[in-house]
Design an enzyme around this catalytic site. Sequence first.
Site, PDB file in Angstrom:
ATOM      1  CB  ALA A 183      46.669  26.841  45.688  1.00  0.00           C
ATOM      2  CE  LYS A 184      38.733  28.588  45.637  1.00  0.00           C
ATOM      3  NZ  LYS A 184      38.526  29.289  44.365  1.00  0.00           N
ATOM      4  N   GLY A 185      42.104  27.711  49.337  1.00  0.00           N
ATOM      5  CA  GLY A 185      42.133  27.690  50.795  1.00  0.00           C
ATOM      6  C   GLY A 185      40.744  27.925  51.331  1.00  0.00           C
TER       7      GLY A 185
END
Length: 424
Positions: free
Chosen positions: A113-115
């Site tokens: 994931a990445k934010g």
Amino acid sequence: MSYLEPAPIKDKENPLESMMQRFDKAVSLLGISEEMYYILKVPRQQVIVGLPVTMDNGSLRVFEGYRVVHSNILGPSKGGIRFDPGVNLDEVRALAAWMTWKCAVVDIPYGGAKGGVACNPREMSAGEIERLVRAYTVSMLDVFGPDRDIPAPDMGTGPREMAWLMDEYSKAKGMTVNGVVTGKPLVLGGSLGRTEATGRGVTSAALAAMDKLRLNPYRATAAIQGFGNVGSYAAALMHERGVSVVAISDISGGYHNANGIDIEAAMKYRNAHEGTLEGFPNAEKITNEELLSLPVDVLVPAAKEDVITVDNAASIQAKLIVEGANGPTSASADDIINQKGIVVVPDILANAGGVTVSYFEWVQNRIGYKWTLDRINRRSDRAMKDAFDRVYAASQQYKVSMRIAAYIVAIRKVAETYKFRGGY
Ligand code: NAD
């Protein structure tokens, strides 16, 4: 373009586009079906939020925040949060996929994931950043969770921001949940060994590769670009293992001494000079570009992306490149490097020591017990060595570079797991 296909990433030579080219190549070698290709490529969840934050002067600003869960096939998704003015959905989406492959290659039970939030933390007060982190956390309460999606620091965020995130999430749940985020300060459940973990993993990967190349560390030389978290610990630990580090560099330029740089002295100098090596004595000043083409055995790019390109790949003299940074080599330079017979330990393997110790942080939080530094180091060294061996074996089996082999190992693992789990 079908609706299934994410929008193409702009800029021909950007590192994320380079990653996709290598992903496509590995997929074609593995002979994966078209259905599976889209399962691996299309993110599982993409969230965009507006974050109204009261600024110190009383005005209200709305920031745009993102979280992309690329895959949760192997387990809860894992990936950092980036605070940078240039953050956009395309970038976050590609970085999330990158995390999926990195976690799979080191065999930790995480998806990717990445934010990110489009903001400039350098122009914001601590209070403004805190309110932004808390607003972002509340917006992501249905995404984050120690069994769902576990954020971590990335560019522009660090332990301070992770502490605020953990606090806000815990308040919402009515209990302390320190396993919701990694990269926390030690007192809040952070892990020993996390600071030096990536540089330590780079060193493990370098030593494993040197062993295959029959390069004796005590007779080998290295040049290391970047003297931040990754580069300085990689330099110190390689030096400790006998390698003569003859050049280091940072944003101020390169520092070369054919007899070897005193790494401990360089770290002390940097710490005493506002984080820069500018003016570091007992070394000849060179440029960052010159550092890349020095006649050394091992080259470690550990500063930024896209530094080895078609323009300079031919001049590289090192026998081994160990990618401490993410995406330091553009895809178009791969062929030149391969033709020259240079072995590359690719980023998704070489710098995975960081996410491995982040995983150990989460494990310690879940079991409520703190491991010793010795245990963490032994386990992360073993994880890196095992990952190196798997990738090396795949490179021999498929007769491909270590880079394509790393994607093969990662993609094969996620695809096989998906086959067992099944879809709708
Ligand atoms: P950092 O900010 O601590 O250090 C970066 C270093 O690179 C500094 O010495 C800086 O002066 C130097 N630098 C910046 N721009 C440069 C330029 N144009 N030319 C030469 N040197 C330059 O960052 P870091 O955490 O060490 O990360 C370095 C790279 O490693 C990044 O690509 C990052 O994504 C990657 N990485 C970091 C981790 C981690 O745990 N920190 C994990 C995986 C990958």
